[in-house]
Write an enzyme that holds these catalytic residues in place. Structure first.
Site: not given
Ligand code: A3P
Length: 316
Positions: A76-77, A81, A125-126, A214, A250, A278
């Site tokens: 979620k960082s 994108w 990757t996370h 971000y 976005f 969002k």
């Protein structure tokens, strides 16, 4: 992997392998743990992604190519994108990738599935650094590390957890936040993940790292995209950078991804468009109460006291 090509066989799971965390309201999440990582039990039973317990070792042994790029981020960082921007830069195109980024998420696949992808490959990757291929240093692959202020990460991860039911968490925001702060969530805790990456980068391994934020990408996409292009050593000019920024705004990126579905298994499709919720800096203010924010700040101050990373929690 089964004959269908998208279902993975989990290793044996005994009750002792399952870790259960229960929030204050009695909602339970069930994970199988491997070296500090929490993998949802349901996802494993479904065969949606390979079992971390055996696949991490395969990933560590994966053969890399010099042209491979790894986008590394806590969930979620802004991974989708930056992945799309990076792909456009290395391929010299402003066409969207037809496949979803999940098709090149290292931990969602067996490394051999990537063998036929033409170079340059842009992975994402996370995983923490210690679980990534050892070959990265030998091949001097480029690594982009994305950061985002953890209050917005917590809100975004809560919404992700609600949108994708494979996590089976029924609790509300108030209780989820406690799990986030106690680092008992999917993958691993933000604090632990971030501190580990900071130590790795400070250790100065023979790897090219670019750390991106971000919030900087939101504030000045043109400068940040050019920064990525310079880091990758690819040709670009202002017109190309502006075109990428427009394609990856976005709104446009969400629209492009709404039509993408990713099949996690024969039983489970995910709507990739839901990943684009969002896209704001500071949405946490719409979720945190004053006392939740204070509690978060206390935990943050304590856990990050030795960190030099600085985050932007608001752009106004
Ligand atoms: P929100 O849930 O706060 O909207 P990841 O790709 O790592 O899963 O991160 C998802 C987060 O990045 C989501 O945050 C998503 O909306 C945001 N995001 C994706 N593309 C974006 C863009 N082009 N501009 C701003 N934010 C974007």
């Amino acid at each position: 992997m089964s004959e269908s090509g998208n279902v993975y066989q989990a290793d044996e799971i005994t009750d002792d392998d399952v870790t259960r965390f229960t929030d204050d309201a009695g909602n339970t999440v069930e994970y199988v743990e491997y070296d500090g990582l929490h993998q949802p039990l349901y996802e494993l039973k479904l065969g949606a992604v390979p079992d971390f317990r055996s696949n991490i070792k395969r990933i560590q042994g994966m053969a890399c190519r010099e042209s491979d790029v790894f986008i590394c981020a806590y969930p979620k960082s802004g991974t989708h994108w930056v992945w799309e921007i990076t792909r456009m830069l290395v391929k010299g195109t402003t066409e969207y990738e037809k496949e979803s980024k999940e098709t090149v998420t290292n931990e969602f696949h067996l490394p051999k599935e990537f063998d036929t992808i033409p170079s340059p490959r842009v992975f994402n990757t996370h995983l923490p650094f210690r679980h990534l291929p050892k070959d990265i240093a030998r091949r001097k692959c480029k690594m982009i590390f994305i950061q985002r202020n953890p209050k917005d990460v917590a809100v975004s991860f809560f919404n992700h957890t609600k949108n994708f039911d494979y996590l089976f968490y029924n609790g509300d925001w108030e209780h989820y936040l406690k799990l986030f702060l106690s680092e008992t969530i999917f993958y691993q805790g933000w604090f632990q993940y971030t501190k580990e990456w900071e130590a790795v980068i400070a250790d100065n391994p023979p790897i090219d790292f670019l750390t991106l934020y971000y919030e900087d990408l939101t504030k000045d996409p043109l400068a940040e995209i050019a920064k990525i292009g310079t880091f990758l050593g690819v040709p670009f000019d202002n017109t190309f950078v502006a075109a990428i920024a427009e394609k990856c705004s976005f709104k446009n990126l969400k629209t492009a991804n709404v039509s993408k579905e990713y099949s996690f298994s024969s039983n489970q499709q995910i709507d990739v468009g839901l990943m684009f919720r969002k896209g704001k800096v500071g949405d946490w203010k719409n979720w945190f109460t004053v006392s939740q924010s204070e509690e978060f700040d206390n935990v943050y101050r304590n856990k990050m006291k030795d960190s030099n990373f600085q985050y932007t929690f608001s752009l106004v």
